[in-house]
Design a protein around this motif. Structure first.
Motif, PDB file in Angstrom:
ATOM      1  N   GLU A  34      -7.856   4.184  -4.746  1.00 45.20           N
ATOM      2  CA  GLU A  34      -6.723   4.448  -3.861  1.00 45.20           C
ATOM      3  C   GLU A  34      -6.843   5.856  -3.267  1.00 45.20           C
ATOM      4  O   GLU A  34      -6.684   6.052  -2.062  1.00 45.20           O
ATOM      5  N   TYR A  41      -3.689   7.047  11.729  1.00 46.79           N
ATOM      6  CA  TYR A  41      -2.818   6.738  10.592  1.00 46.79           C
ATOM      7  C   TYR A  41      -1.441   7.382  10.794  1.00 46.79           C
ATOM      8  O   TYR A  41      -0.406   6.745  10.555  1.00 46.79           O
ATOM      9  N   TYR A 100      -0.697   7.282   2.190  1.00 45.66           N
ATOM     10  CA  TYR A 100      -1.873   8.077   1.826  1.00 45.66           C
ATOM     11  C   TYR A 100      -1.513   9.511   1.443  1.00 45.66           C
ATOM     12  O   TYR A 100      -2.128  10.103   0.559  1.00 45.66           O
ATOM     13  N   LYS A 143       0.830  -1.210   0.000  1.00 47.05           N
ATOM     14  CA  LYS A 143       0.000   0.000   0.000  1.00 47.05           C
ATOM     15  C   LYS A 143       0.862   1.256   0.000  1.00 47.05           C
ATOM     16  O   LYS A 143       1.836   1.347   0.747  1.00 47.05           O
ATOM     17  N   HIS A 145      -0.417   2.176   7.973  1.00 46.91           N
ATOM     18  CA  HIS A 145      -1.432   1.210   7.504  1.00 46.91           C
ATOM     19  C   HIS A 145      -1.706   0.115   8.529  1.00 46.91           C
ATOM     20  O   HIS A 145      -2.736  -0.529   8.474  1.00 46.91           O
ATOM     21  N   TYR A 157      -7.697  15.777  -3.075  1.00 48.04           N
ATOM     22  CA  TYR A 157      -8.532  14.632  -3.432  1.00 48.04           C
ATOM     23  C   TYR A 157      -9.418  14.969  -4.627  1.00 48.04           C
ATOM     24  O   TYR A 157      -9.573  14.178  -5.558  1.00 48.04           O
ATOM     25  N   GLU A 217      -9.760   6.072  -0.812  1.00 50.53           N
ATOM     26  CA  GLU A 217      -9.394   5.441   0.452  1.00 50.53           C
ATOM     27  C   GLU A 217      -8.518   6.394   1.279  1.00 50.53           C
ATOM     28  O   GLU A 217      -8.775   6.612   2.468  1.00 50.53           O
ATOM     29  N   ALA A 218      -7.527   6.979   0.615  1.00 47.35           N
ATOM     30  CA  ALA A 218      -6.631   7.921   1.297  1.00 47.35           C
ATOM     31  C   ALA A 218      -7.436   9.086   1.860  1.00 47.35           C
ATOM     32  O   ALA A 218      -7.236   9.515   3.002  1.00 47.35           O
TER      33      ALA A 218
END
Ligand code: ZN
Ligand code: ZN
Length: 367
Positions: free
Chosen positions: A49, A66, A7, A4, A71, A26, A52-53
């Motif tokens: 991805e 986080y 983020y 992964k 992760h 984003y 999710e971030a």
């Protein structure tokens, strides 16, 4: 899970990024990779991805966990409970202003196009004209004001889509919407239909429309009348009316684009001696000089006597193609005169025939 990406890296952000920056980053990433907009094969993965971030970094609590554990945060970050409403809110929040076309309520629909076949005479096409056509189209029923529900009752909000006209469901990290099949996207259902329109909300009316036909139109041409088709639904734009033209052939003029061709019969004496004849044109009769010794197939051009150019200022030509008509019924006197004519003419009577026979003779001698 070990592969992964970080983020912050996914969204291209520094670790101290402010909430507004996270949202902005984003928005940019999601717009770039949104599967509706980006056909690349890995766009969906990248979109997920980034989503999710964003889910983690936009939530202060999750972001703190986080930042501390990465992760491998205890309990992890559960994305499966990422509920329908969350996602929906996310879309309206993030995409609302960008995806202005993303319908939020019952769907607007453009009205259908209509076709009307109109036949014109040759001269109408040549000169241009105005025609009145009667076109049936559907308008909202007056009795129920287009609702389709019996006056005094009202349509009910569709129980399936709760009036949205669309159903949204989650697919991975993005939501998909489709038209509600229960109400066909209208958002409402009718319990007691209007007797006049039987619940359709529409009735057919015949409308008279004036159609201006420009000079020079040809067979198969279509004129588009914007907004004269069927009425749009839910405030959608009206469809167009396409008037498709058939131009009747002319009994004597043959048309090729802007050019006109006319086959003109002349007599043998006219061809041999020359004459001035009258030819029909679109503007009335015109004089044409036939020089002495004119042969069948000779074409005379009358400039500017053809069809007008559509949307132009020019005019085609009229090509007069003459043919010499051989008399088929002769009186005794005419026969005698022609006989006499042949006798005194000898071989001079037909120089072309003579040269043709000479050529044939040469050919035979060669073999
Ligand atoms: Zn519905
Ligand atoms: Zn009605």
């Amino acid at each position: 899970m070990a592969t992964k990406r970080d983020y912050y890296e996914v969204l291209g952000l520094p670790r101290h990024a402010a909430p507004e920056e996270i949202k902005k980053a984003y928005r940019q990433t999601a717009l770039k990779f949104h599967p509706d907009r980006n056909p690349e094969a890995d766009a969906e993965e990248k979109f997920k991805e980034a989503s999710e971030a964003y889910q983690v970094l936009s939530d202060p609590d999750k972001r703190a966990r986080y930042d501390r554990y990465g992760h491998q945060a205890p309990g992890g970050f559960d994305f499966t409970d990422f509920s329908f409403m969350h996602l929906d809110d996310l879309f309206s929040d993030i995409f609302g202003e960008f995806f202005g076309s993303r319908p939020r309520g019952p769907r607007r629909r453009r009205g259908s196009d209509l076709r009307y076949d109109l036949t014109l005479s040759f001269l109408e096409a040549a000169r241009g004209t105005e025609k009145t056509v009667v076109v049936p189209r559907h308008v909202p029923c007056e009795e129920c004001r287009g609702s389709g529900a019996k006056p005094g009752t009202s349509p009910l909000t569709c129980p399936t889509c709760r009036g949205a006209g669309q159903l949204r469901y989650q697919q991975g990290f993005f939501s998909v919407s489709r038209t509600c099949s229960h109400c066909q996207g209208k958002g409402t259902v009718i319990q007691t239909p209007c007797a006049t329109c039987r619940g359709h909300g529409l009735k057919e009316v015949k409308r008279k429309l004036k159609v201006k036909i420009p000079a020079g139109v040809d067979n198969g041409a279509a004129l588009r009348l914007r907004g004269e088709g069927e009425i749009g639904e839910m405030g959608g734009p009206d469809g167009d009316l396409h008037v498709v033209l058939t131009v009747k052939p002319h009994p004597i003029f043959e048309r090729q684009g802007t050019e006109l061709i006319l086959d003109l019969p002349i007599s043998f004496p006219q061809a041999a001696l020359g004459d001035e004849v009258e030819v029909p044109t679109l503007d009335g009769p015109a004089k044409l000089k036939i020089p002495a010794g004119t042969q069948t197939g000779k074409v005379f051009r009358l400039r500017g006597k053809g069809m007008p150019e559509l949307q132009g200022y020019g005019q085609g030509d009229l090509h007069v193609r003459v043919f010499v008509e051989v008399p088929s019924k002769l009186s005794k006197e005419q026969k005698d005169l022609l006989q006499r004519f042949a006798e005194i003419s000898g071989e001079d009577i037909s120089p072309q025939r003579k040269s043709f026979l000479d050529k044939v003779k040469d050919l035979l001698n060669q073999n």
